[in-house]
Design a protein around this motif. Structure first.
Motif, PDB file in Angstrom:
ATOM      1  N   UNK A  76     -31.555   6.139 -39.647  1.00  0.00           N
ATOM      2  CA  UNK A  76     -30.399   6.064 -40.544  1.00  0.00           C
ATOM      3  C   UNK A  76     -29.100   5.789 -39.777  1.00  0.00           C
ATOM      4  N   UNK A  77     -29.145   5.980 -38.480  1.00  0.00           N
ATOM      5  CA  UNK A  77     -27.960   5.817 -37.635  1.00  0.00           C
ATOM      6  C   UNK A  77     -27.656   4.329 -37.431  1.00  0.00           C
ATOM      7  N   UNK A  78     -26.451   3.868 -37.827  1.00  0.00           N
ATOM      8  CA  UNK A  78     -26.096   2.450 -37.635  1.00  0.00           C
ATOM      9  C   UNK A  78     -26.176   1.991 -36.185  1.00  0.00           C
ATOM     10  N   UNK A  79     -26.082   2.952 -35.257  1.00  0.00           N
ATOM     11  CA  UNK A  79     -26.154   2.591 -33.843  1.00  0.00           C
ATOM     12  C   UNK A  79     -27.584   2.281 -33.395  1.00  0.00           C
ATOM     13  N   UNK A  80     -28.558   2.503 -34.264  1.00  0.00           N
ATOM     14  CA  UNK A  80     -29.959   2.278 -33.902  1.00  0.00           C
ATOM     15  C   UNK A  80     -30.545   1.055 -34.619  1.00  0.00           C
ATOM     16  N   UNK A  81     -29.692   0.161 -35.080  1.00  0.00           N
ATOM     17  CA  UNK A  81     -30.176  -0.991 -35.847  1.00  0.00           C
ATOM     18  C   UNK A  81     -31.048  -1.922 -35.006  1.00  0.00           C
ATOM     19  N   UNK A  82     -30.731  -2.043 -33.715  1.00  0.00           N
ATOM     20  CA  UNK A  82     -31.556  -2.883 -32.843  1.00  0.00           C
ATOM     21  C   UNK A  82     -32.955  -2.289 -32.730  1.00  0.00           C
ATOM     22  N   UNK A  83     -33.013  -0.979 -32.543  1.00  0.00           N
ATOM     23  CA  UNK A  83     -34.290  -0.274 -32.494  1.00  0.00           C
ATOM     24  C   UNK A  83     -35.062  -0.473 -33.794  1.00  0.00           C
ATOM     25  N   UNK A  84     -34.350  -0.365 -34.891  1.00  0.00           N
ATOM     26  CA  UNK A  84     -34.999  -0.497 -36.202  1.00  0.00           C
ATOM     27  C   UNK A  84     -35.625  -1.876 -36.364  1.00  0.00           C
ATOM     28  N   UNK A  85     -34.901  -2.888 -35.907  1.00  0.00           N
ATOM     29  CA  UNK A  85     -35.422  -4.256 -36.009  1.00  0.00           C
ATOM     30  C   UNK A  85     -36.686  -4.431 -35.160  1.00  0.00           C
ATOM     31  N   UNK A  86     -36.677  -3.875 -33.960  1.00  0.00           N
ATOM     32  CA  UNK A  86     -37.835  -4.002 -33.069  1.00  0.00           C
ATOM     33  C   UNK A  86     -39.073  -3.403 -33.712  1.00  0.00           C
ATOM     34  N   UNK A  87     -38.934  -2.188 -34.256  1.00  0.00           N
ATOM     35  CA  UNK A  87     -40.097  -1.529 -34.851  1.00  0.00           C
ATOM     36  C   UNK A  87     -40.474  -2.159 -36.192  1.00  0.00           C
ATOM     37  N   UNK A  88     -39.505  -2.721 -36.898  1.00  0.00           N
ATOM     38  CA  UNK A  88     -39.828  -3.445 -38.129  1.00  0.00           C
ATOM     39  C   UNK A  88     -40.672  -4.670 -37.807  1.00  0.00           C
ATOM     40  N   UNK A  89     -40.262  -5.408 -36.788  1.00  0.00           N
ATOM     41  CA  UNK A  89     -41.027  -6.588 -36.370  1.00  0.00           C
ATOM     42  C   UNK A  89     -42.451  -6.204 -35.967  1.00  0.00           C
ATOM     43  N   UNK A  90     -42.555  -5.104 -35.223  1.00  0.00           N
ATOM     44  CA  UNK A  90     -43.875  -4.646 -34.784  1.00  0.00           C
ATOM     45  C   UNK A  90     -44.745  -4.288 -35.985  1.00  0.00           C
ATOM     46  N   UNK A  91     -44.187  -3.534 -36.928  1.00  0.00           N
ATOM     47  CA  UNK A  91     -44.966  -3.111 -38.094  1.00  0.00           C
ATOM     48  C   UNK A  91     -45.385  -4.300 -38.945  1.00  0.00           C
ATOM     49  N   UNK A  92     -44.469  -5.224 -39.191  1.00  0.00           N
ATOM     50  CA  UNK A  92     -44.793  -6.400 -39.999  1.00  0.00           C
ATOM     51  C   UNK A  92     -45.901  -7.227 -39.337  1.00  0.00           C
ATOM     52  N   UNK A  93     -45.779  -7.406 -38.023  1.00  0.00           N
ATOM     53  CA  UNK A  93     -46.775  -8.185 -37.292  1.00  0.00           C
ATOM     54  C   UNK A  93     -48.143  -7.513 -37.335  1.00  0.00           C
ATOM     55  N   UNK A  94     -48.171  -6.200 -37.104  1.00  0.00           N
ATOM     56  CA  UNK A  94     -49.454  -5.494 -37.069  1.00  0.00           C
ATOM     57  C   UNK A  94     -50.109  -5.411 -38.444  1.00  0.00           C
ATOM     58  N   UNK A  95     -49.329  -5.205 -39.484  1.00  0.00           N
ATOM     59  CA  UNK A  95     -49.919  -5.194 -40.827  1.00  0.00           C
ATOM     60  C   UNK A  95     -50.547  -6.541 -41.141  1.00  0.00           C
ATOM     61  N   UNK A  96     -49.847  -7.630 -40.769  1.00  0.00           N
ATOM     62  CA  UNK A  96     -50.378  -8.975 -41.033  1.00  0.00           C
ATOM     63  C   UNK A  96     -51.629  -9.235 -40.192  1.00  0.00           C
ATOM     64  N   UNK A  97     -51.626  -8.806 -38.924  1.00  0.00           N
ATOM     65  CA  UNK A  97     -52.804  -8.980 -38.077  1.00  0.00           C
ATOM     66  C   UNK A  97     -53.997  -8.235 -38.655  1.00  0.00           C
ATOM     67  N   UNK A  98     -53.755  -7.014 -39.095  1.00  0.00           N
ATOM     68  CA  UNK A  98     -54.836  -6.229 -39.706  1.00  0.00           C
ATOM     69  C   UNK A  98     -55.404  -6.954 -40.919  1.00  0.00           C
ATOM     70  N   UNK A  99     -54.537  -7.478 -41.779  1.00  0.00           N
ATOM     71  CA  UNK A  99     -54.986  -8.164 -42.993  1.00  0.00           C
ATOM     72  C   UNK A  99     -55.800  -9.409 -42.632  1.00  0.00           C
ATOM     73  N   UNK A 100     -55.322 -10.186 -41.670  1.00  0.00           N
ATOM     74  CA  UNK A 100     -56.006 -11.418 -41.293  1.00  0.00           C
ATOM     75  C   UNK A 100     -57.365 -11.139 -40.661  1.00  0.00           C
TER      76      UNK A 100
END
Length: 358
Positions: A76-100
């Motif tokens: 929730x901390x605005x100072x952690x937005x870079x971190x949030x993006x990194x883990x969002x990218x990881x989660x999106x990629x892994x969910x898609x890999x699992x589905x494929x």
């Protein structure tokens, strides 16, 4: 050396395929334990170790995606937005890999779960454009599905594109002209702009001029009129039309003393009373639709009844207002045509604080 110890030694020396699978699954189990304890970053490290040993283990991608998603949802901390993006990218990629990689084993429930996770991640990381693209694509695939209009409108609002949001509600009334709820949704949006700010102490939005408030109330009333023309028993339309009439009443400017008002202000006084009666009639219509009698004032009701307030003005007062209104409208017509002159000082005296005074 005993056989079991010999097998272990062989695994250690030659890293046989079966041994790496065992080690990889051990890392996954450790990661799962850490995940269950809320140690998501540590869990991801274990899943990373498992991937190094056995990159084809489909389960690890789902598990790692869930751990990354849990981190994203907690940030929730605005100072952690870079971190949030990194883990969002990881989660999106892994969910898609699992589905494929799951291939034919994927069920409809699995696909729905994947979609829900993806949308939750895009929303949590405030990826407005990605979400809009998704919803617009779904609309193009299902143009007859009315629900997409509201969902797209809400997403535009979330992205701060309020004009686009309203245009989609307008588009809904055009594409689905026989659905009263389409007009209701757009009318509610108009009315929301008239509501007061919290703690303002006002009954209306003080940031808008009287003319702006009148225009919005009129637009809402016109939309709700269309809704009840389609379905004359559509109770929600009557509820909001009562609110719209009340807001229009509050937007009328006039003073308490008719002798100190201009002709336009005296007309507003009568129009405000008309709005009050119109708002009351919406409530009365709801009671009539429900076939509920008025609640008794001298005893407890014996069953369902209509909690209707008394008429704002009597029938006799309403008739007198109608005659007075005609005279004032004629007075205004003469003044505007130059056939008559305003009385000296008319409307320049100090006003009282009537219902429509500002």
């Amino acid at each position: 050396m005993r056989p079991i110890l010999a097998a272990v030694a062989a695994c250690a020396l030659f890293l046989a395929p079966g041994c790496t699978k065992i080690a990889a699954r051990d890392f996954i189990r450790e990661g799962n334990t850490l995940y269950a304890n809320g140690q998501y970053r540590e869990a991801i490290e274990k899943y990373n170790e498992a991937e190094k040993l056995e990159p084809d283990l489909v389960t690890l991608f789902w598990n790692r995606a869930c751990a990354a998603e849990s981190i994203v949802l907690k940030i929730k901390d605005p100072n952690q937005l870079v971190d949030r993006k990194v883990f969002t990218d990881l989660a999106l990629s892994d969910f898609k890999t699992w589905l494929d990689r799951a291939g034919n084993d994927v069920t409809d429930a699995d696909r729905e779960a994947y979609l829900n996770h993806r949308l939750a991640l895009l929303d949590a990381d405030e990826r407005c454009d990605d979400l809009l693209s998704y919803f617009l694509e779904k609309h193009n695939q299902e143009p007859k599905e009315e629900g997409w209009y509201t969902r797209i409108s809400k997403q535009y609002d979330t992205c701060g594109r309020n004009k686009d949001a309203e245009q989609w509600l307008v588009k809904r009334t055009v594409d689905f002209p026989t659905n009263p709820r389409a007009y209701l949704s757009l009318a509610i949006r108009k009315l929301e702009q008239l509501y007061p700010e919290p703690d303002s102490g006002l009954q209306y939005n003080g940031n808008l001029s009287e003319d702006e408030r009148l225009a919005l109330a009129n637009e809402a009333i016109a939309l709700l009129d269309k809704a009840t023309m389609i379905d004359h028993k559509f109770i929600e339309a009557y509820v909001y039309r009562s609110i719209a009439y009340t807001q229009r009443q509050l937007a009328r400017r006039y003073g308490d003393d008719p002798t100190q008002n201009t002709a336009h202000e005296n007309l507003n006084m009568i129009l405000a009373r008309e709005d009050g009666m119109s708002a009351w009639r919406q409530q009365k219509a709801i009671c009539d639709i429900k076939v509920e009698p008025e609640c008794p004032t001298d005893k407890a009701p014996e069953g369902p009844c209509c909690m209707l307030a008394p008429r704002p003005i009597s029938a006799e007062e309403e008739a007198a207002d109608a005659e007075r209104k005609k005279a004032i409208e004629e007075e205004i017509r003469l003044l505007e045509s130059g056939e008559a002159e305003a009385e000296p000082g008319k409307g320049k005296g100090k006003k009282g604080k009537g219902q429509g005074s500002k």
